[in-house]
Design an enzyme around this catalytic site. Structure first.
Site, PDB file in Angstrom:
ATOM      1  N   HIS A 128      -0.461   4.544   7.155  1.00 46.44           N
ATOM      2  CA  HIS A 128       0.224   5.190   6.027  1.00 46.44           C
ATOM      3  C   HIS A 128       0.556   6.658   6.259  1.00 46.44           C
ATOM      4  O   HIS A 128      -0.243   7.401   6.832  1.00 46.44           O
ATOM      5  CB  HIS A 128      -0.652   5.057   4.779  1.00 46.44           C
ATOM      6  CG  HIS A 128      -1.086   3.658   4.525  1.00 46.44           C
ATOM      7  ND1 HIS A 128      -2.343   3.191   4.876  1.00 46.44           N
ATOM      8  CD2 HIS A 128      -0.417   2.609   4.004  1.00 46.44           C
ATOM      9  CE1 HIS A 128      -2.439   1.907   4.563  1.00 46.44           C
ATOM     10  NE2 HIS A 128      -1.278   1.526   4.036  1.00 46.44           N
ATOM     11  N   SER A 131       0.794  -1.231   0.000  1.00 48.38           N
ATOM     12  CA  SER A 131       0.000   0.000   0.000  1.00 48.38           C
ATOM     13  C   SER A 131       0.825   1.279   0.000  1.00 48.38           C
ATOM     14  O   SER A 131       0.303   2.349  -0.283  1.00 48.38           O
ATOM     15  CB  SER A 131      -0.933   0.015   1.217  1.00 48.38           C
ATOM     16  OG  SER A 131      -0.189  -0.189   2.410  1.00 48.38           O
ATOM     17  N   ASP A 158      -3.319   7.919   7.893  1.00 49.34           N
ATOM     18  CA  ASP A 158      -4.262   6.990   8.504  1.00 49.34           C
ATOM     19  C   ASP A 158      -3.513   6.041   9.437  1.00 49.34           C
ATOM     20  O   ASP A 158      -2.369   6.303   9.805  1.00 49.34           O
ATOM     21  CB  ASP A 158      -5.093   6.257   7.446  1.00 49.34           C
ATOM     22  CG  ASP A 158      -4.291   5.231   6.637  1.00 49.34           C
ATOM     23  OD1 ASP A 158      -3.076   5.034   6.917  1.00 49.34           O
ATOM     24  OD2 ASP A 158      -4.873   4.602   5.726  1.00 49.34           O
TER      25      ASP A 158
END
Length: 362
Positions: free
Chosen positions: A323, A33, A320
């Site tokens: 990340h 991610s 978040d």
């Protein structure tokens, strides 16, 4: 002027034209991610998603599948080089199959899949694409001559993966786990295989990026036994061992792989610098998530029912629960592009971009 330049980059990406002042026509990215530009959006029943607001809100002004509020490291490096942002592999594949694209993009492809690991089984239940399958997707394009081998040889290859494997090691499970050293060793074997295979497929400029301090992510609040007032030391010990293995791979790359050059991006060191002196880098919070809920903002994914969001994401290191924010990514990107050897070694990406290599292809 910046908006005009970005418009030109997007046009260049759409038209498959390079406007790069450097001899780097494309970037091929693999990992999780940290790099994913939206591949998971195209996977049926995949539960690792960022294709909903407020993801993407600070730059694209809509969700793109990137797990941050704006651009990622791959996006920033593309801008520094002067090429358009790469689209996800699955988006390109669907467009080619439907006929809305005549060919695969000439500015590179993003194969990264959020939630994936270097171990095939990591988050398998979430229907993510493991590193081995990302490699196979790239191999198919090369072997079927759907991407030009000369383009491949001139391109950057970016790898960043392993944080999900290590985080999951600390998730309670009924399945017996190997000891931490054996687990990290198994991870590094997979990375060695990956590097070997992309080299055989023509990769010559290869950047392995270390993991950041995964034990410091706000999502550690979800783990029983993890401290909230400091980073999770046991997790970071594994991260550092894995990172040392990555750097060792890079150090031996020129011996094992003729005509190839590897660089090691010391993300862990870069991030710890931000955490140690946050105000120097315009951060007011390096521990909590800007978007989420609960302890550290780490107990709920951003955008899910009940989430809360900060007023200024740029002063938070974390966007978040896992990340970094776009501001954090921009600073990391600048360090990788033009930084000293404490940031990236044996030289930075700008230097690598200016090196002309003999292909060594048969």
């Amino acid at each position: 002027m910046e908006n005009l330049f970005l418009t030109l980059l997007f046009l260049a990406s759409t038209l498959c034209v390079s406007v790069s002042p450097y001899n780097i026509p494309a970037i091929f990215s693999f990992g999780d991610s940290i790099f994913d530009a939206g591949n998971n959006h195209f996977i049926k029943n995949c539960t690792a998603q960022a294709d909903f607001p407020p993801y993407g809100s600070s730059f694209f002004h809509h969700p793109t599948g990137r797990f941050t509020n704006g651009r990622t490291v791959v996006d920033f490096i593309s801008q520094f080089i002067g090429i358009g942002f790469q689209i996800p592999y699955l988006e390109a594949k669907i467009a080619v199959m439907k006929g809305s694209r005549k060919s695969y993009p000439h500015n590179g492809i993003n194969f990264a899949s959020a939630g994936s690991g270097v171990l095939r089984g990591t988050n398998k239940e979430e229907r993510v694409i493991p590193l081995q399958d990302q490699l196979q997707q790239f191999r198919t394009l090369v072997e079927q001559n759907l991407i030009d081998r000369n383009l491949v040889q001139k391109s950057f290859f970016f790898f960043e993966a392993g944080s999900n494997d290590i985080f999951n090691y600390f998730v309670p499970s009924n399945t017996p786990k190997p000891d931490p050293h054996a687990y990290v060793r198994a991870m590094l074997v997979e990375v060695e295989t990956f590097v070997d295979q992309i080299y055989k497929l023509g990769a010559r400029k290869i950047a392995l990026f270390s993991l950041g301090p995964v034990g410091c992510v706000p999502a550690r609040a979800l783990l029983p036994g993890a401290p909230n007032d400091r980073c999770y030391g046991k997790m970071n010990v594994m991260v550092k061992e894995y990172n040392r293995g990555l750097e060792s791979l890079v150090k031996h790359m020129h011996i094992q792989y003729p005509h190839a050059i590897g660089v090691y991006g010391a993300i862990y060191n870069i991030v710890q610098k931000f955490r140690a002196i946050p105000t120097r880098y315009r951060f007011s919070d390096v521990g909590n998530a800007c978007c989420g809920d609960g302890t550290l903002g780490g107990m709920l994914q951003c955008g899910k029912k009940g989430y809360k969001i900060c007023s200024n994401p740029n002063v938070f290191f974390f966007w978040d629960f896992f990340h970094p924010s776009e501001h954090a990514y921009k600073l990391v990107s600048k360090a990788l592009w033009g930084g000293r050897k404490s940031r990236i070694r044996p030289f930075n990406l700008k230097t690598l971009a200016n090196i002309t290599l003999h292909s060594g292809l048969g």
